[in-house]
Design a protein around this motif. Sequence first.
Motif, PDB file in Angstrom:
ATOM      1  N   PRO A 186      -1.130  12.043  -0.234  1.00  0.00           N
ATOM      2  CA  PRO A 186      -2.084  11.351  -0.356  1.00  0.00           C
ATOM      3  C   PRO A 186      -2.007  10.313  -0.840  1.00  0.00           C
ATOM      4  O   PRO A 186      -1.335   9.931  -1.512  1.00  0.00           O
ATOM      5  CB  PRO A 186      -3.503  12.240  -1.013  1.00  0.00           C
ATOM      6  N   ALA A 187      -2.988   9.635  -0.079  1.00  0.00           N
ATOM      7  CA  ALA A 187      -2.944   7.805  -0.131  1.00  0.00           C
ATOM      8  C   ALA A 187      -4.023   6.689   0.683  1.00  0.00           C
ATOM      9  O   ALA A 187      -3.560   7.796   1.883  1.00  0.00           O
ATOM     10  CB  ALA A 187      -1.633   6.773  -0.831  1.00  0.00           C
ATOM     11  N   GLN A 188      -4.402   6.171   0.188  1.00  0.00           N
ATOM     12  CA  GLN A 188      -4.797   5.892   1.475  1.00  0.00           C
ATOM     13  C   GLN A 188      -3.933   4.668   1.119  1.00  0.00           C
ATOM     14  O   GLN A 188      -3.054   3.973   0.300  1.00  0.00           O
ATOM     15  CB  GLN A 188      -6.637   4.349   0.567  1.00  0.00           C
ATOM     16  N   GLN A 189      -3.570   3.875   2.901  1.00  0.00           N
ATOM     17  CA  GLN A 189      -4.539   4.463   3.615  1.00  0.00           C
ATOM     18  C   GLN A 189      -3.049   5.174   4.293  1.00  0.00           C
ATOM     19  O   GLN A 189      -3.337   5.895   5.683  1.00  0.00           O
ATOM     20  CB  GLN A 189      -5.020   2.827   4.547  1.00  0.00           C
ATOM     21  N   ASN A 190      -1.848   5.065   4.527  1.00  0.00           N
ATOM     22  CA  ASN A 190      -0.443   5.631   4.813  1.00  0.00           C
ATOM     23  C   ASN A 190      -0.532   5.219   6.286  1.00  0.00           C
ATOM     24  O   ASN A 190      -0.635   6.129   7.491  1.00  0.00           O
ATOM     25  CB  ASN A 190      -1.059   7.128   4.870  1.00  0.00           C
ATOM     26  N   ASP A 191      -0.461   4.096   6.885  1.00  0.00           N
ATOM     27  CA  ASP A 191       0.132   3.089   7.652  1.00  0.00           C
ATOM     28  C   ASP A 191       1.988   4.090   7.748  1.00  0.00           C
ATOM     29  O   ASP A 191       2.344   3.895   7.190  1.00  0.00           O
ATOM     30  CB  ASP A 191      -0.523   1.999   7.693  1.00  0.00           C
ATOM     31  N   VAL A 192       2.158   3.757   9.351  1.00  0.00           N
ATOM     32  CA  VAL A 192       3.135   4.658   9.062  1.00  0.00           C
ATOM     33  C   VAL A 192       3.994   3.396   9.872  1.00  0.00           C
ATOM     34  O   VAL A 192       3.573   2.926  11.195  1.00  0.00           O
ATOM     35  CB  VAL A 192       3.557   6.384   9.350  1.00  0.00           C
ATOM     36  N   SER A 193       5.588   3.687   9.670  1.00  0.00           N
ATOM     37  CA  SER A 193       6.623   3.097  10.577  1.00  0.00           C
ATOM     38  C   SER A 193       7.749   3.950  10.389  1.00  0.00           C
ATOM     39  O   SER A 193       7.871   4.473   9.789  1.00  0.00           O
ATOM     40  CB  SER A 193       6.490   1.854  10.377  1.00  0.00           C
ATOM     41  N   VAL A 194       8.888   3.964  11.119  1.00  0.00           N
ATOM     42  CA  VAL A 194       9.909   4.756  11.335  1.00  0.00           C
ATOM     43  C   VAL A 194      10.721   3.999  12.288  1.00  0.00           C
ATOM     44  O   VAL A 194      10.691   3.151  12.748  1.00  0.00           O
ATOM     45  CB  VAL A 194       9.613   5.851  12.638  1.00  0.00           C
ATOM     46  N   TYR A 195      11.718   4.057  11.064  1.00  0.00           N
ATOM     47  CA  TYR A 195      13.631   3.612  11.708  1.00  0.00           C
ATOM     48  C   TYR A 195      14.928   4.284  11.453  1.00  0.00           C
ATOM     49  O   TYR A 195      14.694   4.487   9.455  1.00  0.00           O
ATOM     50  CB  TYR A 195      13.527   2.026  11.256  1.00  0.00           C
ATOM     51  N   GLY A 196      14.854   4.621  12.590  1.00  0.00           N
ATOM     52  CA  GLY A 196      16.383   4.934  12.087  1.00  0.00           C
ATOM     53  C   GLY A 196      15.913   7.080  11.683  1.00  0.00           C
ATOM     54  O   GLY A 196      15.273   7.290  11.743  1.00  0.00           O
ATOM     55  N   ASP A 197      16.609   6.876   9.945  1.00  0.00           N
ATOM     56  CA  ASP A 197      16.504   8.217   9.483  1.00  0.00           C
ATOM     57  C   ASP A 197      15.183   7.704   8.636  1.00  0.00           C
ATOM     58  O   ASP A 197      14.734   9.701   7.693  1.00  0.00           O
ATOM     59  CB  ASP A 197      17.173   9.254   9.236  1.00  0.00           C
ATOM     60  N   LEU A 198      14.439   6.174   8.646  1.00  0.00           N
ATOM     61  CA  LEU A 198      13.734   6.238   7.138  1.00  0.00           C
ATOM     62  C   LEU A 198      11.482   6.434   8.166  1.00  0.00           C
ATOM     63  O   LEU A 198      12.017   6.008   9.036  1.00  0.00           O
ATOM     64  CB  LEU A 198      14.055   4.854   6.915  1.00  0.00           C
ATOM     65  N   LEU A 199      11.039   6.596   7.375  1.00  0.00           N
ATOM     66  CA  LEU A 199      10.120   6.340   7.879  1.00  0.00           C
ATOM     67  C   LEU A 199       8.934   5.949   6.401  1.00  0.00           C
ATOM     68  O   LEU A 199       9.469   6.435   5.313  1.00  0.00           O
ATOM     69  CB  LEU A 199       9.101   8.190   7.917  1.00  0.00           C
ATOM     70  N   ILE A 200       8.585   5.100   6.561  1.00  0.00           N
ATOM     71  CA  ILE A 200       8.086   4.074   5.480  1.00  0.00           C
ATOM     72  C   ILE A 200       6.537   4.394   5.308  1.00  0.00           C
ATOM     73  O   ILE A 200       5.582   4.656   6.459  1.00  0.00           O
ATOM     74  CB  ILE A 200       8.722   2.736   5.363  1.00  0.00           C
ATOM     75  N   LEU A 201       5.532   4.410   4.323  1.00  0.00           N
ATOM     76  CA  LEU A 201       3.673   4.540   4.569  1.00  0.00           C
ATOM     77  C   LEU A 201       3.909   3.640   3.346  1.00  0.00           C
ATOM     78  O   LEU A 201       4.441   3.310   2.565  1.00  0.00           O
ATOM     79  CB  LEU A 201       3.567   6.032   4.003  1.00  0.00           C
ATOM     80  N   SER A 202       2.615   3.302   3.915  1.00  0.00           N
ATOM     81  CA  SER A 202       1.955   1.897   3.027  1.00  0.00           C
ATOM     82  C   SER A 202       0.422   3.066   2.513  1.00  0.00           C
ATOM     83  O   SER A 202      -0.086   3.775   2.728  1.00  0.00           O
ATOM     84  CB  SER A 202       1.359   1.252   3.603  1.00  0.00           C
ATOM     85  N   VAL A 203       0.237   2.426   0.504  1.00  0.00           N
ATOM     86  CA  VAL A 203      -0.524   3.269  -0.362  1.00  0.00           C
ATOM     87  C   VAL A 203      -1.160   2.147  -0.690  1.00  0.00           C
ATOM     88  O   VAL A 203      -0.930   1.808  -1.268  1.00  0.00           O
ATOM     89  CB  VAL A 203       0.425   3.939  -1.113  1.00  0.00           C
ATOM     90  N   ASP A 204      -2.022   2.132  -0.094  1.00  0.00           N
ATOM     91  CA  ASP A 204      -3.562   0.669  -0.764  1.00  0.00           C
ATOM     92  C   ASP A 204      -4.259   1.822  -1.365  1.00  0.00           C
ATOM     93  O   ASP A 204      -5.052   0.399  -2.000  1.00  0.00           O
ATOM     94  CB  ASP A 204      -3.823   0.446  -0.043  1.00  0.00           C
ATOM     95  N   GLU A 205      -4.042   2.104  -2.676  1.00  0.00           N
ATOM     96  CA  GLU A 205      -4.774   2.580  -3.919  1.00  0.00           C
ATOM     97  C   GLU A 205      -3.928   3.040  -4.738  1.00  0.00           C
ATOM     98  O   GLU A 205      -3.004   3.562  -4.457  1.00  0.00           O
ATOM     99  CB  GLU A 205      -5.657   3.852  -3.522  1.00  0.00           C
ATOM    100  N   PRO A 206      -4.793   2.547  -6.067  1.00  0.00           N
ATOM    101  CA  PRO A 206      -3.498   2.661  -6.861  1.00  0.00           C
ATOM    102  C   PRO A 206      -3.625   3.976  -7.473  1.00  0.00           C
ATOM    103  O   PRO A 206      -4.502   4.963  -7.784  1.00  0.00           O
ATOM    104  CB  PRO A 206      -4.693   2.535  -8.362  1.00  0.00           C
TER     105      PRO A 206
END
Length: 454
Positions: A109-129
């Motif tokens: 869990p976290a705001q806002q967990n926008d997602v991107s993927v590259y190769g074997d990696l997935l990245i999530l954006s966390v915009d709340e402490p």
Amino acid sequence: MISARVRGAVVCALALLVSACASGSDPGGSAARSGGTSQGSGDNAVMTSSNVRLVANVPRSAPLNNEMDWNTDLAFQGDYAFVGNFGGFSVYDISDPARPRTVSQVACPAQQNDVSVYGDLLILSVDEPRSDAGCGSDEDTRAWEGLRIFDISDKARPTYVSSVATECGSHTHTMVPQGETLYVYVSSPGGEADSATCTPEHQVIQVVEIPVKDPRSARVVARPDIFPERQKGSGGCHDITAYPEKKLAAAACFGDGVLLDISDPVNPKVLQQIRDETNFQIWHSATFNNDATKVVFSDELGGGGAPTCDRDTPRTKGANAIYDIVGGRLERRGYFKMPREQQKDENCVAHNGSLVPVPGKDVMVQAWYQGGVSIWDFTDSSAPREIGFFERGPYPDGGDDPVAGSWSAYYYNGYIYSSDIREGLDVISIDDPLTDPAKKVRMDDFNVQTQKSY
């Protein structure tokens, strides 16, 4: 959608903006909920234009279906779609678009967990402490926010790898690949007094370096000051769209639109900074056309929670502005706003979209929250027009927080995929002479903020 740290100020500004401008507005209600085909019944029935069809829907499910587990952004790789959610993220097998299948769901869990993927990696954006970077963190201690990185080599079992703390978190992020190094532009609002993670000295953007073969060593490598004359802590960027092939990026920085030279991705240079104080409130996102001769900037008037697709809101507000790039400079040509009037209890404003890859034409699909999904043609920059749509009626159980509808709508390998905040993943088709050539364009992957030519 904007984060809680800036939402209150935006709502106040919205009330002033609309009341000041409504007297000169175009009602925009001439196409209100007409000319479509209904599917289903009740307030939440689907309505589409005659050339658009709902192919499939995958509802949210446990563990990502609690009240505030909103679906957010989308990314694609091969036969898989990845959907962010305030509760984590989901992986879907879309090899048969008519029968999407849930492969895995990760509770993180976290705001806002926008997602991107590259190769074997997935990245999530966390915009709340949160208390820490792990997926078991909580909100009791406000000590960390930034990027989370996962290994998705096994789509059925994604695993947490590492994290990078960034000032004021990461509202969204943009990948700029360069060989074995993945650079990520982190966009976030800021700053905040007395905050451990978001000080008033926050820069507009940050650059994170992720070695693809050693993601655990990811780190912030630059904090470029792209607005040297702008007061520190006075805002930030909401979205940045990079077009690495063209060595360009377009940044939507709340009060500004910015054209950037990213020849050196660690040191982006401002080519032009523009404002539209009459019509734009929150510069939300940007999309280049395929040959990078145009940029569409969108305005998220009200921050995503307000009903701005009504007769009281001017047609140039909460809309898209189309700019041609002439001699390396942005020149505004026109505006587009989806034409169907929405009800007072439907949050609606321009949100995330992508190009429909029609060779020789400029066509976009775009989410409008409860305004649904609009497909529109901006080949003539000064006379954009809608060519198809999909929408539901007002969300029936909004309660005190009636935010609903399509967060992101993107075209990928012959279909439109819409991440609906509450209804789940929609798969939509459009059959139209204008867009049919796009069905022949195949992509190996797709992250909307990292554009590739087709």
